[in-house]
Write an enzyme that holds these catalytic residues in place. Structure first.
Site, PDB file in Angstrom:
ATOM      1  N   GLU A   1     -10.491   7.499   4.604  1.00 40.14           N
ATOM      2  CA  GLU A   1     -11.132   6.662   5.604  1.00 40.14           C
ATOM      3  C   GLU A   1     -10.299   5.397   5.725  1.00 40.14           C
ATOM      4  O   GLU A   1      -9.479   5.092   4.866  1.00 40.14           O
ATOM      5  CB  GLU A   1     -12.552   6.288   5.187  1.00 40.14           C
ATOM      6  CG  GLU A   1     -12.641   5.252   4.069  1.00 40.14           C
ATOM      7  CD  GLU A   1     -12.286   5.825   2.699  1.00 40.14           C
ATOM      8  OE1 GLU A   1     -12.406   7.056   2.511  1.00 40.14           O
ATOM      9  OE2 GLU A   1     -11.866   5.031   1.828  1.00 40.14           O
TER      10      GLU A   1
ATOM     11  N   SER B   1       1.601  -9.711  -1.016  1.00 37.36           N
ATOM     12  CA  SER B   1       1.309  -8.285  -0.858  1.00 37.36           C
ATOM     13  C   SER B   1       1.677  -7.714   0.514  1.00 37.36           C
ATOM     14  O   SER B   1       1.900  -6.518   0.641  1.00 37.36           O
ATOM     15  CB  SER B   1      -0.169  -8.026  -1.153  1.00 37.36           C
ATOM     16  OG  SER B   1      -0.994  -8.862  -0.363  1.00 37.36           O
TER      17      SER B   1
ATOM     18  N   LYS C   1       0.809  -1.229   0.000  1.00 32.94           N
ATOM     19  CA  LYS C   1       0.000   0.000   0.000  1.00 32.94           C
ATOM     20  C   LYS C   1       0.842   1.278   0.000  1.00 32.94           C
ATOM     21  O   LYS C   1       0.432   2.288  -0.537  1.00 32.94           O
ATOM     22  CB  LYS C   1      -0.949   0.019   1.197  1.00 32.94           C
ATOM     23  CG  LYS C   1      -2.188  -0.826   0.992  1.00 32.94           C
ATOM     24  CD  LYS C   1      -3.272  -0.465   1.998  1.00 32.94           C
ATOM     25  CE  LYS C   1      -4.530  -1.261   1.744  1.00 32.94           C
ATOM     26  NZ  LYS C   1      -4.379  -2.694   2.086  1.00 32.94           N
TER      27      LYS C   1
HETATM   28  C1  LIG Z   1      -5.104  -3.765   1.549  1.00 41.93           C
HETATM   29  C2  LIG Z   1      -4.381  -5.013   1.271  1.00 41.93           C
HETATM   30  C3  LIG Z   1      -4.738  -5.845   0.187  1.00 41.93           C
HETATM   31  C4  LIG Z   1      -5.923  -5.587  -0.701  1.00 41.93           C
HETATM   32  O1  LIG Z   1      -5.871  -4.432  -1.464  1.00 41.93           O
HETATM   33  P1  LIG Z   1      -5.692  -4.458  -3.041  1.00 41.93           P
HETATM   34  O2  LIG Z   1      -5.976  -3.081  -3.450  1.00 41.93           O
HETATM   35  O3  LIG Z   1      -6.659  -5.464  -3.590  1.00 41.93           O
HETATM   36  O4  LIG Z   1      -4.293  -4.872  -3.316  1.00 41.93           O
HETATM   37  C5  LIG Z   1      -3.982  -6.974  -0.053  1.00 41.93           C
HETATM   38  N1  LIG Z   1      -2.927  -7.303   0.729  1.00 41.93           N
HETATM   39  C6  LIG Z   1      -2.559  -6.525   1.768  1.00 41.93           C
HETATM   40  C7  LIG Z   1      -1.393  -6.952   2.578  1.00 41.93           C
HETATM   41  C8  LIG Z   1      -3.269  -5.363   2.074  1.00 41.93           C
HETATM   42  O5  LIG Z   1      -2.895  -4.609   3.113  1.00 41.93           O
END
Ligand SMILES: *Cc1c(COP(=O)(O)O)cnc(C)c1O
Length: 409
Positions: A123, A388, A101
């Site tokens: 938010e 992610s 993010k």
């Molecule tokens: C917020 C988040 C997501 C989901 O958000 P996307 O916009 O779909 O990528 C996925 N993995 C993590 C670790 C997150 O914090």
């Protein structure tokens, strides 16, 4: 509706169109008093964000502050436990703050600075977007107002403390169900009264134009790095790329580099506890077309046509719609959307920890869960997963709810 002759060699330059449409999805459905301001942001995206000064500054920040490039690593033990198919991870868990993010929050923060804004506003539900944005605001010296439902504030004490420590103001929202939906409304209302000094920073490839394209382009660094790293390591392209999909930013960031390649692309949505409305957040799989939060896409609706209640163990995937670009890539047949349940994600969370020494975020564990199934089916070849984020943030929840099953108590 379906454009047959999409040329993926030029796709990211030509899509979306100038009004922010990916086919029929996307666009900008906002109150008239904000139209001028969003046009300004759109122009800034086409000019400021594409200037060499902006690009160079963002590159320096990524290297010095975020610790990029994040590595790609080969999961030898996990792969061997399944089949001859080789699994690789793009390690966004090693990006500063522990998830992807920050890639778009630093971009949005830098743009706010260039536009002369004093404040960023957003938010947050579980607090992950709030923490990433508060980090960017601290770095750039911007004020930061984060709207959060009172119920979520009580549940997410560590993230509330993080945001405050980083200098952000956490504003409790106490009407309605006191969760994310009300926080979105409150943040948007505050923004409408203060858009001259403020920019509303959206946390995924969702919202009105230009946010879906701007956030995609800030996240594209993930795919650009990963493709080069993977080629360097193996001499070829992966056969498949897998990423979890909440709003869809980490997925489209990685996939955008492979759209024109002979690589299969899979987005993984959360199937939660089951297929009944309210038990999951698999918007693409079970949703239908509609407008919410300022854009047209595929969404889960209740009997009144409003955004339906959703569930996932991964709070970052808990969203009743999906970025408009994913709806388009789905129609084009370029990306396939699969699902993983809460239980499958928990299993993958445990397996990756034990076999590779990497504790994944519960969001990312959905991608790992599906990739493990796919590796079994494929038997040979290679899969690149977007990891992610890291799972430390989820430990308390996992211990409380799955501690017995995983032998953590
Ligand atoms: C917020 C988040 C997501 C989901 O958000 P996307 O916009 O779909 O990528 C996925 N993995 C993590 C670790 C997150 O914090």
């Amino acid at each position: 509706m379906l454009e047959k002759n999409v040329d993926f060699a030029v796709y990211t330059k030509t899509t979306p169109n100038e009004e922010g449409f990916f086919g029929t999805y996307g666009g900008s459905f906002i109150p008239p008093q904000l139209v001028g301001e969003f046009e300004k942001i759109s122009t800034a995206y086409h000019t400021i964000c594409k200037s060499s000064k902006f690009i160079n500054e963002l590159r320096r920040i990524r290297k010095e502050f975020q610790g990029r490039p994040t590595p790609v690593c080969h999961c030898e033990r996990l792969s061997n436990s399944i089949s001859h198919c080789q699994i690789y991870l793009k390690r966004e868990d090693l990006n500063h703050t522990g998830a992807h993010k920050l890639n778009h929050c630093m971009g949005e923060g830098l743009l706010a600075k260039y536009l002369g804004k004093k404040k960023v506003i957003a938010e947050t539900g579980a607090g992950q977007h709030g923490v990433a944005l508060a980090t960017a605001a601290a770095y750039f010296g911007l004020e930061c107002d984060i709207y959060m439902g009172e119920v979520d504030i009580a549940k997410q004490a560590p993230n509330v403390a993080r945001m405050k420590l980083l200098g952000a103001k956490v504003i409790p929202v106490s009407h309605g169900l006191k969760t994310l939906k009300e926080a979105v409304d409150a943040a948007f209302e505050a923004y409408m009264g203060d858009f001259e000094d403020t920019i509303y920073c959206i946390g995924s490839v969702v919202g009105p134009h230009p946010f879906p394209v701007m956030v995609r382009d800030f996240q594209a660094v993930v795919g650009i790095e990963a493709k080069e790293q993977f080629m360097d390591m193996t001499g070829e392209l992966p056969d498949a790329v897998v990423a979890c999909v909440g709003g869809g930013s980490n997925a489209v960031g990685l996939m955008s580099a492979f759209l024109n390649d002979p690589v299969k692309l899979y987005g993984v949505e959360p199937l939660g506890k089951g297929t009944k409305l309210g038990e999951h957040a698999a918007s693409m799989t079970y949703g239908s077309e509609g407008v919410m939060h300022g854009f047209n896409s595929i969404m889960l609706k209740d009997e009144n046509g409003d955004p339906a209640p959703v569930h996932s163990i991964a709070s970052g995937l808990d969203y009743p719609s999906v970025g408009p670009e994913h709806a388009y890539l789905h129609d084009l047949g370029r990306v396939q959307y699969m699902t993983a349940t809460d239980d499958e994600a928990i299993e993958a969370f445990s397996t990756l920890s034990k076999l590779e020494g990497i504790i994944p975020a519960l969001e990312s564990a959905h991608a790992v869960a599906y990739a493990m199934k796919l590796a079994k089916e494929m038997g040979l070849g290679s899969i690149l997963i977007n990891l992610s984020g890291r799972g430390d943030k989820d430990l308390e929840y996992v211990i409380e709810n799955y501690g017995d099953r995983l032998g953590l108590k």
